[in-house]
Design an enzyme around this catalytic site. Sequence first.
Site, PDB file in Angstrom:
ATOM      1  N   HIS A   1       5.338  35.510  37.223  1.00  0.00           N
ATOM      2  CA  HIS A   1       5.129  34.076  37.092  1.00  0.00           C
ATOM      3  C   HIS A   1       6.030  33.270  38.028  1.00  0.00           C
ATOM      4  O   HIS A   1       5.651  32.196  38.488  1.00  0.00           O
ATOM      5  CB  HIS A   1       5.390  33.666  35.641  1.00  0.00           C
ATOM      6  CG  HIS A   1       4.920  32.297  35.303  1.00  0.00           C
ATOM      7  ND1 HIS A   1       3.604  31.900  35.431  1.00  0.00           N
ATOM      8  CD2 HIS A   1       5.589  31.204  34.830  1.00  0.00           C
ATOM      9  CE1 HIS A   1       3.483  30.635  35.058  1.00  0.00           C
ATOM     10  NE2 HIS A   1       4.663  30.195  34.693  1.00  0.00           N
TER      11      HIS A   1
ATOM     12  N   SER B   1       2.736  26.333  36.721  1.00  0.00           N
ATOM     13  CA  SER B   1       2.760  26.679  35.295  1.00  0.00           C
ATOM     14  C   SER B   1       2.124  25.544  34.489  1.00  0.00           C
ATOM     15  O   SER B   1       0.954  25.239  34.711  1.00  0.00           O
ATOM     16  CB  SER B   1       4.187  26.994  34.844  1.00  0.00           C
ATOM     17  OG  SER B   1       4.199  27.608  33.580  1.00  0.00           O
TER      18      SER B   1
ATOM     19  N   GLU C   1      10.403  34.892  25.096  1.00  0.00           N
ATOM     20  CA  GLU C   1       9.755  33.926  25.977  1.00  0.00           C
ATOM     21  C   GLU C   1       9.811  32.509  25.448  1.00  0.00           C
ATOM     22  O   GLU C   1       9.936  31.549  26.225  1.00  0.00           O
ATOM     23  CB  GLU C   1       8.293  34.334  26.195  1.00  0.00           C
ATOM     24  CG  GLU C   1       7.563  33.510  27.232  1.00  0.00           C
ATOM     25  CD  GLU C   1       8.114  33.691  28.625  1.00  0.00           C
ATOM     26  OE1 GLU C   1       8.329  32.672  29.305  1.00  0.00           O
ATOM     27  OE2 GLU C   1       8.344  34.837  29.040  1.00  0.00           O
ATOM     28  N   GLU C   2       9.740  32.326  24.121  1.00  0.00           N
ATOM     29  CA  GLU C   2       9.570  30.987  23.569  1.00  0.00           C
ATOM     30  C   GLU C   2      10.703  30.518  22.655  1.00  0.00           C
ATOM     31  O   GLU C   2      10.892  29.319  22.486  1.00  0.00           O
ATOM     32  CB  GLU C   2       8.252  30.907  22.785  1.00  0.00           C
ATOM     33  CG  GLU C   2       7.031  31.438  23.517  1.00  0.00           C
ATOM     34  CD  GLU C   2       6.711  30.724  24.822  1.00  0.00           C
ATOM     35  OE1 GLU C   2       7.384  29.724  25.142  1.00  0.00           O
ATOM     36  OE2 GLU C   2       5.801  31.166  25.543  1.00  0.00           O
TER      37      GLU C   2
ATOM     38  N   ASP D   1       1.354  38.605  36.855  1.00  0.00           N
ATOM     39  CA  ASP D   1       1.936  37.624  35.934  1.00  0.00           C
ATOM     40  C   ASP D   1       1.711  38.087  34.491  1.00  0.00           C
ATOM     41  O   ASP D   1       0.576  38.261  34.056  1.00  0.00           O
ATOM     42  CB  ASP D   1       1.284  36.255  36.165  1.00  0.00           C
ATOM     43  CG  ASP D   1       2.040  35.107  35.506  1.00  0.00           C
ATOM     44  OD1 ASP D   1       2.722  35.348  34.497  1.00  0.00           O
ATOM     45  OD2 ASP D   1       1.933  33.972  36.008  1.00  0.00           O
TER      46      ASP D   1
END
Length: 740
Positions: A714, A607, A207-208, A682
């Site tokens: 999301h 977001s 994800e990051e 989400d």
Amino acid sequence: MKILKKVLALSLCGSSLMALGAAQAETLTIERIFGSPKLAGSTPRALAYSPDGSRVTYLKGRESDQHRYDLWEYHIADGENRLLVDSDKLHQGEEQLSDEEKARRERQRIYGSGIMEYRWSDDGQALLFPLAGDVFYYDLGESQARRLTETEAFETDIKVSPKGGYVSFIRDQNLYLVDLSSGEERQLTLDGGGAIKNGMAEFVAQEEMDRMTGYWWSPDDAHIAFIRVDESPVDEVTRSEIYADRIEMITQRYPAAGRPNVTVKLGVVRLADGQITWLDLGKEQDIYLPRVRWANASQLSYQWQSRDQQTLALRLTDVTSNKTRTLLTERSDSWINLHSDLRFLKSAKQFIWASEQDGFKHLYLYGLDGKRVRQLTSGTWVVDKLEAVDEERGLVYFTGRRDTPLERHLYRVRLDGEGKISRISDRPGMHSVTFAKDGSGYIDTFSDPRTPPQVSLHDAKGKQLTWLEQNRVEPGHPLFPYLSDWVNPEFGSIRAPEGHSLYYRLYKPAGFDPNKRYPAVVYLYGGPHAQLVTNSWDKPFHQYLAQQGYVVFTVDNRGSNYRGKAFETALYQKMGTPEVADQVTGVKHLGALPYVDAERIGVFGHSYGGYLSLMMMFKAGDHFAAGISGAPVTDWLLYDTHYTERYMGHPAKVPQAYEQASVFPYAEALDKPLLIYHGMADDNVLFTNTTRLIKQLQDGGKQFDLMTYPGKKHSLRGEATRVHWHTMMAQFFDRHLKPE
């Protein structure tokens, strides 16, 4: 909607000017925007050169079903675009995916059916497809696919070994391979399962960190480096995914800010005997391993990142002696941005590295002794990405913002430091490129505000060889009927009180009359590693709002990307403060325009943009008449470790910073119409962010509108969902900004 009847001369698709007649334009509707992928700006995806340079391949949606993908090719020798692999010949019917694969695709932002991913063998003679949980091997010489696995388990992260002898994959959290000559299958790790994952990227890596894999082949097929993830320290949380007909209770290990992370080990398995050697990563176990890359057949590099992300070390291990040395170490008082711009040169004991050490991301040449040889690029502008290195000719190709932060171009610089930087791309706008392995040419995906994305093939000097997807706006193209009403945006900059400049984009309403005063909407994101104001194809929804009589305005505040480190790190441990100040500067500029009604300005975002919309409504509500917040973070303690602590620090050390960055201390100031929406499944910005805000607003007697989307993640995918979502936003603004 007011339909204009006039003649416009627009530059379309890079061709000569096309004069449009006075035919009445069709009405641009939300249904038409999301019912037409080309109108929404879609292009062929997963563009790649075959390793032998003979063809360019890409995934393309079908005319009958744009969400069902097949593999196409442009054969360079023949000069033809043609279907290479029909996905129906691999698998037909509904494709069942594991929960792990569903989450992986969500984090990759890939959606659809058919062939969604593929990999070339290094010799360019075969292709791999993961499909329906199994592995398909397609030999170009045989022109057919061979199914390598057929199990109840799901095989993911499939790769062909560099020499082409093996196919590897992950099954049941272990690393496997198939010997292509014998068909024999081998299991290389044995302890995967439960909290242990071998060869897999953990949640925050996907994800990051932009790392979707957890294993890497050595160039000689002799070793595989892999990460062993132990999730047992991470808190197990139970969250609900609410669907239309059921509620699923999901137990997930989610590393929230300030809480324990996974522990990781880096191992190398030797294929000859299956022996695993574990690398010494040091005494500190609370770390990240964001990147791993083979320098050559015997040396493995990895990047070691501290939990606070203020230290990043590039290390090199000799896998025969298991000795490790540090090539370089970078440190920062805020954070160090990750990149994928490491290249080891084959012809010399050197490597290219990107760094922000002078305040802007630039390229540097280092020796394998860790000493810097020279800086290859410099200036008060940033490099986007190292694209290719032609060692034979001594050339380095990169994309960057040398001419303007609002455009991405392709440039070339000499490896020896002689000569000046040369720009290769010529058309003003945004260029995203994919190079051939040998640096002989590249694929260019281009757009500007009047040109939806086009894909073309070029030689290394920039000469266009052919179109892969011209996407010409002409009769028959979904965009063509709306061109006589199309609004071209204006770009400009504003000087903030602190002295920095802020770039903005502005759409005036269709049929603009300078003597009228119009309602306006501000679209924002505002978070780090993002940029909205670019000279590129924009969201057609903004065009729709302009054609509905709105001024549409966007400004990139401090914290956004491609303006240098100081501009970005202004929000360090201050999230929700400098962004609000800069957006207020923007909305004051907007409200002062003679054709804008400052009493009828709305704001919306998704977001981080949803978070910032709440902050604008709560902390600067005097400037807005209404706001929309989509899938917002409301308290950074609810978000994950790697993202949140990078920008905010550890909550145990700076609790006041987290309190000030939360929306809750300011929510009582809400006194204008607010709409909140969120997907009820989400797994990125958890639905808890919204339910906590719902409770606080209700307890405080604050009225607001709420829309939830059952089963949606999301990104709120699906044509019907997107039509409903955007119709809802348009109607909300109509009610509150155009009450008459």
